[in-house]
Scaffold this motif. Structure first.
Motif, PDB file in Angstrom:
ATOM      1  N   GLN A 543     -10.615  13.924  15.238  1.00 34.75           N
ATOM      2  CA  GLN A 543      -8.766  14.238  16.451  1.00 34.75           C
ATOM      3  C   GLN A 543      -7.651  12.404  16.200  1.00 34.75           C
ATOM      4  O   GLN A 543      -6.868  12.331  16.070  1.00 34.75           O
ATOM      5  N   LEU A 544      -8.501  11.979  14.562  1.00 34.57           N
ATOM      6  CA  LEU A 544      -8.152  11.067  13.843  1.00 34.57           C
ATOM      7  C   LEU A 544      -7.306  11.765  12.586  1.00 34.57           C
ATOM      8  O   LEU A 544      -7.721  13.116  12.484  1.00 34.57           O
ATOM      9  N   HIS A 545      -5.938  10.727  12.016  1.00 35.86           N
ATOM     10  CA  HIS A 545      -5.426  11.963  11.203  1.00 35.86           C
ATOM     11  C   HIS A 545      -4.457   9.998  10.819  1.00 35.86           C
ATOM     12  O   HIS A 545      -4.138   9.287  11.493  1.00 35.86           O
ATOM     13  N   LEU A 546      -3.767  10.840   9.726  1.00 29.13           N
ATOM     14  CA  LEU A 546      -3.401   8.998   9.028  1.00 29.13           C
ATOM     15  C   LEU A 546      -2.088   9.325   9.192  1.00 29.13           C
ATOM     16  O   LEU A 546      -1.527  10.038   8.382  1.00 29.13           O
ATOM     17  N   ASN A 547      -1.229   8.587   8.999  1.00 27.26           N
ATOM     18  CA  ASN A 547       0.849   8.724   8.918  1.00 27.26           C
ATOM     19  C   ASN A 547       0.356   7.202   7.072  1.00 27.26           C
ATOM     20  O   ASN A 547      -0.419   6.258   7.464  1.00 27.26           O
ATOM     21  N   TYR A 548       2.073   7.350   7.194  1.00 30.30           N
ATOM     22  CA  TYR A 548       1.471   6.799   5.939  1.00 30.30           C
ATOM     23  C   TYR A 548       3.420   5.834   5.520  1.00 30.30           C
ATOM     24  O   TYR A 548       4.077   6.262   5.810  1.00 30.30           O
ATOM     25  N   GLN A 549       3.346   4.450   6.168  1.00 29.73           N
ATOM     26  CA  GLN A 549       4.768   3.793   6.142  1.00 29.73           C
ATOM     27  C   GLN A 549       5.219   3.489   4.547  1.00 29.73           C
ATOM     28  O   GLN A 549       4.666   2.496   3.846  1.00 29.73           O
ATOM     29  N   PRO A 550       6.308   3.759   4.587  1.00 30.02           N
ATOM     30  CA  PRO A 550       6.398   3.716   2.550  1.00 30.02           C
ATOM     31  C   PRO A 550       6.815   1.799   3.008  1.00 30.02           C
ATOM     32  O   PRO A 550       6.870   1.318   3.542  1.00 30.02           O
ATOM     33  N   VAL A 551       6.543   1.117   1.641  1.00 31.70           N
ATOM     34  CA  VAL A 551       7.131  -0.222   0.746  1.00 31.70           C
ATOM     35  C   VAL A 551       7.502   0.097   0.282  1.00 31.70           C
ATOM     36  O   VAL A 551       7.173   0.937  -1.309  1.00 31.70           O
ATOM     37  N   VAL A 552       8.976  -0.968   0.128  1.00 36.18           N
ATOM     38  CA  VAL A 552       9.698  -0.400  -0.689  1.00 36.18           C
ATOM     39  C   VAL A 552      10.383  -1.947  -1.210  1.00 36.18           C
ATOM     40  O   VAL A 552       9.896  -2.751  -0.739  1.00 36.18           O
ATOM     41  N   SER A 553      10.984  -1.644  -3.000  1.00 32.41           N
ATOM     42  CA  SER A 553      11.399  -3.050  -3.513  1.00 32.41           C
ATOM     43  C   SER A 553      12.269  -3.603  -2.646  1.00 32.41           C
ATOM     44  O   SER A 553      12.922  -3.253  -2.245  1.00 32.41           O
ATOM     45  N   ALA A 554      12.204  -4.865  -2.462  1.00 32.08           N
ATOM     46  CA  ALA A 554      13.063  -5.642  -2.116  1.00 32.08           C
ATOM     47  C   ALA A 554      14.831  -5.643  -2.922  1.00 32.08           C
ATOM     48  O   ALA A 554      15.476  -6.208  -3.253  1.00 32.08           O
ATOM     49  N   GLN A 555      14.592  -5.172  -4.266  1.00 35.45           N
ATOM     50  CA  GLN A 555      15.288  -5.831  -5.346  1.00 35.45           C
ATOM     51  C   GLN A 555      15.907  -4.482  -5.981  1.00 35.45           C
ATOM     52  O   GLN A 555      17.660  -5.076  -5.316  1.00 35.45           O
ATOM     53  N   ASN A 556      15.718  -3.159  -5.269  1.00 37.80           N
ATOM     54  CA  ASN A 556      16.217  -2.101  -5.508  1.00 37.80           C
ATOM     55  C   ASN A 556      16.159  -0.951  -4.080  1.00 37.80           C
ATOM     56  O   ASN A 556      16.992   0.046  -4.770  1.00 37.80           O
ATOM     57  N   GLY A 557      15.350  -1.451  -3.539  1.00 38.64           N
ATOM     58  CA  GLY A 557      14.868  -0.430  -2.202  1.00 38.64           C
ATOM     59  C   GLY A 557      14.056   0.809  -2.860  1.00 38.64           C
ATOM     60  O   GLY A 557      14.270   1.574  -2.219  1.00 38.64           O
ATOM     61  N   GLY A 558      13.402   0.463  -4.038  1.00 35.36           N
ATOM     62  CA  GLY A 558      12.672   2.057  -5.075  1.00 35.36           C
ATOM     63  C   GLY A 558      11.529   1.988  -4.521  1.00 35.36           C
ATOM     64  O   GLY A 558      10.518   0.627  -3.630  1.00 35.36           O
ATOM     65  N   LEU A 559      10.848   2.974  -4.147  1.00 37.79           N
ATOM     66  CA  LEU A 559       9.443   3.246  -3.693  1.00 37.79           C
ATOM     67  C   LEU A 559       8.500   2.295  -3.930  1.00 37.79           C
ATOM     68  O   LEU A 559       8.311   2.953  -5.550  1.00 37.79           O
ATOM     69  N   ALA A 560       7.744   1.882  -3.879  1.00 38.25           N
ATOM     70  CA  ALA A 560       6.658   1.300  -4.340  1.00 38.25           C
ATOM     71  C   ALA A 560       5.324   1.319  -3.675  1.00 38.25           C
ATOM     72  O   ALA A 560       4.382   1.392  -4.621  1.00 38.25           O
ATOM     73  N   GLY A 561       5.086   2.500  -2.484  1.00 38.07           N
ATOM     74  CA  GLY A 561       3.444   2.368  -2.465  1.00 38.07           C
ATOM     75  C   GLY A 561       3.806   2.732  -0.338  1.00 38.07           C
ATOM     76  O   GLY A 561       5.011   2.644  -0.163  1.00 38.07           O
ATOM     77  N   PHE A 562       2.974   2.959   0.236  1.00 33.07           N
ATOM     78  CA  PHE A 562       2.565   3.325   1.195  1.00 33.07           C
ATOM     79  C   PHE A 562       1.596   2.518   1.630  1.00 33.07           C
ATOM     80  O   PHE A 562       0.153   1.890   1.546  1.00 33.07           O
ATOM     81  N   GLU A 563       1.635   2.384   3.336  1.00 36.19           N
ATOM     82  CA  GLU A 563       0.458   2.216   3.258  1.00 36.19           C
ATOM     83  C   GLU A 563      -0.291   3.025   5.355  1.00 36.19           C
ATOM     84  O   GLU A 563       0.441   3.236   6.092  1.00 36.19           O
ATOM     85  N   ALA A 564      -1.396   3.049   4.855  1.00 37.30           N
ATOM     86  CA  ALA A 564      -1.963   4.694   5.741  1.00 37.30           C
ATOM     87  C   ALA A 564      -2.463   3.656   6.947  1.00 37.30           C
ATOM     88  O   ALA A 564      -2.911   2.291   7.084  1.00 37.30           O
ATOM     89  N   LEU A 565      -2.207   4.545   7.630  1.00 38.38           N
ATOM     90  CA  LEU A 565      -2.044   4.137   9.273  1.00 38.38           C
ATOM     91  C   LEU A 565      -2.671   4.793  10.040  1.00 38.38           C
ATOM     92  O   LEU A 565      -2.692   6.081   9.700  1.00 38.38           O
ATOM     93  N   LEU A 566      -4.048   4.047  10.751  1.00 39.24           N
ATOM     94  CA  LEU A 566      -4.149   4.698  11.388  1.00 39.24           C
ATOM     95  C   LEU A 566      -3.683   5.229  12.950  1.00 39.24           C
ATOM     96  O   LEU A 566      -2.908   4.538  13.771  1.00 39.24           O
ATOM     97  N   ARG A 567      -4.167   6.862  12.805  1.00 41.84           N
ATOM     98  CA  ARG A 567      -4.056   7.064  14.879  1.00 41.84           C
ATOM     99  C   ARG A 567      -4.499   8.071  15.241  1.00 41.84           C
ATOM    100  O   ARG A 567      -4.993   8.496  14.881  1.00 41.84           O
TER     101      ARG A 567
END
Length: 785
Positions: A543-567
């Motif tokens: 019943q548990l799964h993970l969602n991933y929220q993007p973490v971006v660079s403040a300078q150019n908005g490029g994708l830096a990574g994700f934070e795994a969030l439990l649901r």
């Protein structure tokens, strides 16, 4: 003789060998007395036995006068006189040597006497009988039968000698009858002999049992006498007696001395007046004295009645036992009893009772006394149709003091807390300590609800003031839960449960508050219980799964990574908020297995991404303090194939509050693997700079509350963000602003110097498939650039 031995004699289970004198048991001292009793009993009837032998010999001599020569009859008669007289003298002389104990040999010597007499009396049936006519034969059998019966009675105390005597004569009679008359008469003689032998044995055994019981009674009397002597020497008990008018008669000196009175003047005075002492005139009698008066009035026996007695200005405690006396006609004569001073015993009992009901650290009532007081308050409230109250108090931030400064400082702080709480109590309230940092207040009369509420707020305000302990200035607070009885619970247990639920609500609100019980709290507690049960099987049921929220660079908005969030998506309850089930998992000690699953799942998923994006995983305090956590991370990275530099573990400041658990060493081991560390929610907790200098964090995350406050123009929030950014830059760390939801907030945090941004403005937490698509687009854009 032991109790067990006495009971065995009473049940007549006696070793036959010992009874006959063939065996000396282990308890030889007691059997020595019994053997002496056997010999003495036989000596008492020795003259009777002698007379029986002489009379029987004389009669037989007369019966056989016409049939036998004089010399034969005279010779036999002389032998009877000599042997029986010798045996009698031997048995009478035994008294001088066996008055208390006798050896086994002396009992065995009697066997010779029995066999000698039997040999002499076997001559008539074997030698005289063949010459006898019918009348003489009848006389012979009658004399021998009477002699055997008399010997079985008189000499049963010496069963072996007597049994041999009876057996030899009986066999001689049987032989004579068999040769002279018939086998039937011979058999009858043998049966008669067996009956006498059995009777002799049973009578001998009965005599032994009687003597054994006499020995036991004697020893018991000696024991009682010794105990009485000990009582007399210890001066702990004394006798008293009163007449029909309840006046003291024949008072023992010790009784008078114990009261501090003259033994001469105490006689004739009423017992109740003597015991009441100075309270007699005032009539202020104790409950024990009133009970004593009632017992005397009803002429009832009583035991261990406890009452206070004033002796020379000191209160002593006496224990009295007595029973009424009657004469032979059944007329009442008064009472006779015993009294003892149990003051020291009562003081010890009071001390033990206090130790059982009072907390040793603070001196406050403990859980037991709190429950007893609450039960009495509930009973009074029900009796008078009024209300009582129960408050539960939990100290805020006390655990941080214990963890950082140690338990001795924590104990001294608890003592200060108890002093402040005691000063707030009136006669209507009782404060106690439940245990740990939990206290409780019982309000006996809570009809004034405003006063109860004011007391709860006063407790919070008083406990929130700073404390000076061992040159430390300590700040704690308090949360209070209030329940009113019988409205919120008709029993003490129910009221405590209601107050606990109210306290839980106060803690949920951040502490430093007081809440009264509301029925909705019970509904929430039941919901929490149901959710906990469901959460325990959530992993097994997928019943548990993970969602991933993007973490971006403040300078150019490029994708830096994700934070795994439990649901958590439950088939019955639907999507359940992490804010609800994460604290529940921590309280239920489920966070470790769930955290392990999150770590493994996130690493295996991130290993599939075609980019160098990092994945950030939140790590609980319990996980980080597990000694096997580094091994778990190493194993997960190896199994998933994810490079260590692409894994970022997020920890909160609370992990550093448990001293002695090796948190810093654990983080150093993780850093040695190449893993990145991120400090989450910086600024919302204790914000100590010491652990920032000891631990090489790669990122400091700024809580969304500061981002929202800065966007609203709050100077404090802006100042905090700038300070954190400056601190991170000086330590070579990056900063991530959480909760950025608008373009304005994005530009603001960028201007303030944040290096990375996370929030709904750049993307909500995404399911796995959408996360993979976002990673693919970011990789393609990076390759095109």
């Amino acid at each position: 003789m032991s109790k067990q031995e006495t009971s065995q004699f009473a049940d007549a289970r006696i070793d036959a060998r010992a009874l006959l004198g063939l065996y000396d048991p282990a308890d030889s001292a007691d059997w020595g007395q019994i053997r002496a009793a056997q010999l003495n009993a036989a000596s008492h009837l020795a003259l009777f036995s002698l007379a029986t032998n002489l009379v029987g010999a004389a009669i037989l001599t007369l019966i056989f006068a016409p049939l036998l020569p004089l010399w034969e009859r005279a010779a036999w008669a002389v032998l009877v006189v000599l042997v029986s007289t010798t045996v009698t003298i031997r048995r009478l002389s035994v008294r001088q040597h066996t008055s208390f104990t006798a050896t086994l040999r002396k009992v065995r010597d009697t066997v010779i006497d029995g066999m000698a007499l039997a040999a002499i009396w076997s001559i008539p049936p074997l030698v005289f009988a063949p010459h006898a006519d019918e009348g003489a034969a009848l006389g012979l059998w009658l004399i021998l039968s009477l002699l055997m019966a008399a010997s079985a009675f008189a000499m049963a105390a010496l069963p072996l000698a007597t049994i041999l005597f009876l057996t030899i004569i009986g066999v001689a009679m049987a032989i004579a009858l068999f040769t002279m008359t018939s086998a039937v008469l011979s058999a009858i003689a043998l049966v008669f002999t067996v009956v006498l032998v059995v009777s002799c044995f049973e009578r001998g055994k009965a005599l032994v049992v009687m003597r054994a019981n006499e020995i036991a009674l004697s020893e018991r009397d000696e024991t009682v006498s010794l105990l009485l002597c000990e009582f007399e020497e210890a001066q702990s008990d004394w006798l008293w007696e009163i007449d029909t008018q309840r006046r003291v008669v024949r008072a023992s000196p010790r009784f008078a001395t114990s009261l501090g009175l003259d033994p001469v003047t105490i006689n004739g005075r009423p017992l109740l007046e003597v015991l009441a002492g100075p309270t007699w005139e005032a009539g202020n009698f104790s409950a024990g004295l009133r009970q004593l008066a009632e017992k005397l009035k009803r002429r009832e026996s009583f035991r261990e009645l406890l009452l206070p007695v004033h002796v020379e200005g000191e209160e002593r405690w006496w224990e009295i036992t007595a029973s009424p006396r009657q004469d032979e006609a059944g007329h009442f004569l008064g009472f006779r009893g015993v009294a003892s001073d149990v003051t020291e015993r009562r003081r010890s009992a009071d001390k033990i009772n206090r130790m059982a009901r009072y907390d040793t650290l603070t001196g406050l009532p403990n859980r037991l006394l709190i429950n007893e007081t609450l039960a009495k308050a509930m009973a009074e409230a029900a009796k008078w149709n009024s209300r009582c109250a129960f408050m539960m108090i939990d100290l805020d931030r006390f655990k941080a003091v214990n963890d950082t400064l140690g338990h001795p400082v924590g104990d001294r702080l608890l003592s200060r807390v108890s002093e402040r709480l005691s000063q707030l109590m009136s006669d209507n309230e009782m404060i106690g300590r439940l245990g740990g940092d939990e206290f409780a207040v019982v309000v006996r009369d809570a009809t004034d609800s405003v006063r109860v509420e004011a007391l709860a707020l006063a407790i919070i305000e008083t406990l929130s003031r700073p404390y000076e302990v061992d040159q430390h200035t300590l700040y704690i607070g308090a949360s209070v839960g209030v329940a009113i009885g019988p409205r919120d619970g008709r029993t003490a247990e129910m009221l405590i449960r209601s107050a606990d639920l109210a306290l839980y609500r106060s803690k949920d609100d951040g502490g430093g508050a007081a809440h009264s019980y509301d029925p909705q709290l019970h509904v929430q507690a039941e919901e929490r219980r149901v959710l906990e049960i469901a959460l325990r099987s959530a992993l097994e049921n997928n019943q548990l799964h993970l969602n991933y929220q993007p973490v971006v660079s403040a300078q150019n908005g490029g994708l830096a990574g994700f934070e795994a969030l439990l649901r958590w998506n439950h088939p019955e309850f639907g999507n359940i908020s992490p804010a609800k089930f994460i604290p529940l998992a921590e309280d239920a000690r489920l966070i470790a297995p769930i955290g392990e699953w999150v770590l493994r799942t996130a690493c295996h998923e991130a290993a599939k991404w075609d980019s160098g994006a990092r994945v950030a995983v939140n790590v609980s305090t319990e996980q980080l303090h597990s000694p096997n956590f580094v091994e778990l991370v190493t194993q997960t990275l190896a199994q998933s194939g994810l490079p260590a530099e692409r894994l970022e573990l997020e920890v909160t400041e609370s992990v550093f509050l448990r001293e002695g658990t090796g948190a810093v060493k654990m983080l150093e081991r993780l850093l040695a693997l190449g893993i990145k560390l991120s400090l989450d929610d910086f600024g919302t907790g204790y914000s100590s700079l010491g652990y920032l200098s000891r631990t090489r964090f790669s990122t400091i995350k700024i809580d969304r509350s500061f981002v929202q406050g800065a966007s609203q123009g709050k100077r404090e929030a802006v100042a905090i963000i700038r300070a954190v950014v400056a601190l991170a830059d000086s330590l070579g760390m990056s900063t991530t602003a959480e909760g950025v939801e608008t373009e304005e907030e994005y530009h603001m945090v960028y201007r303030l110097g944040c290096t990375k941004v996370q929030g709904y403005y750049f993307g909500r937490p995404l399911p796995v498939e959408e996360t993979r698509e976002l990673v693919a687009r970011a990789s393609a854009a990076s390759a095109a650039a």
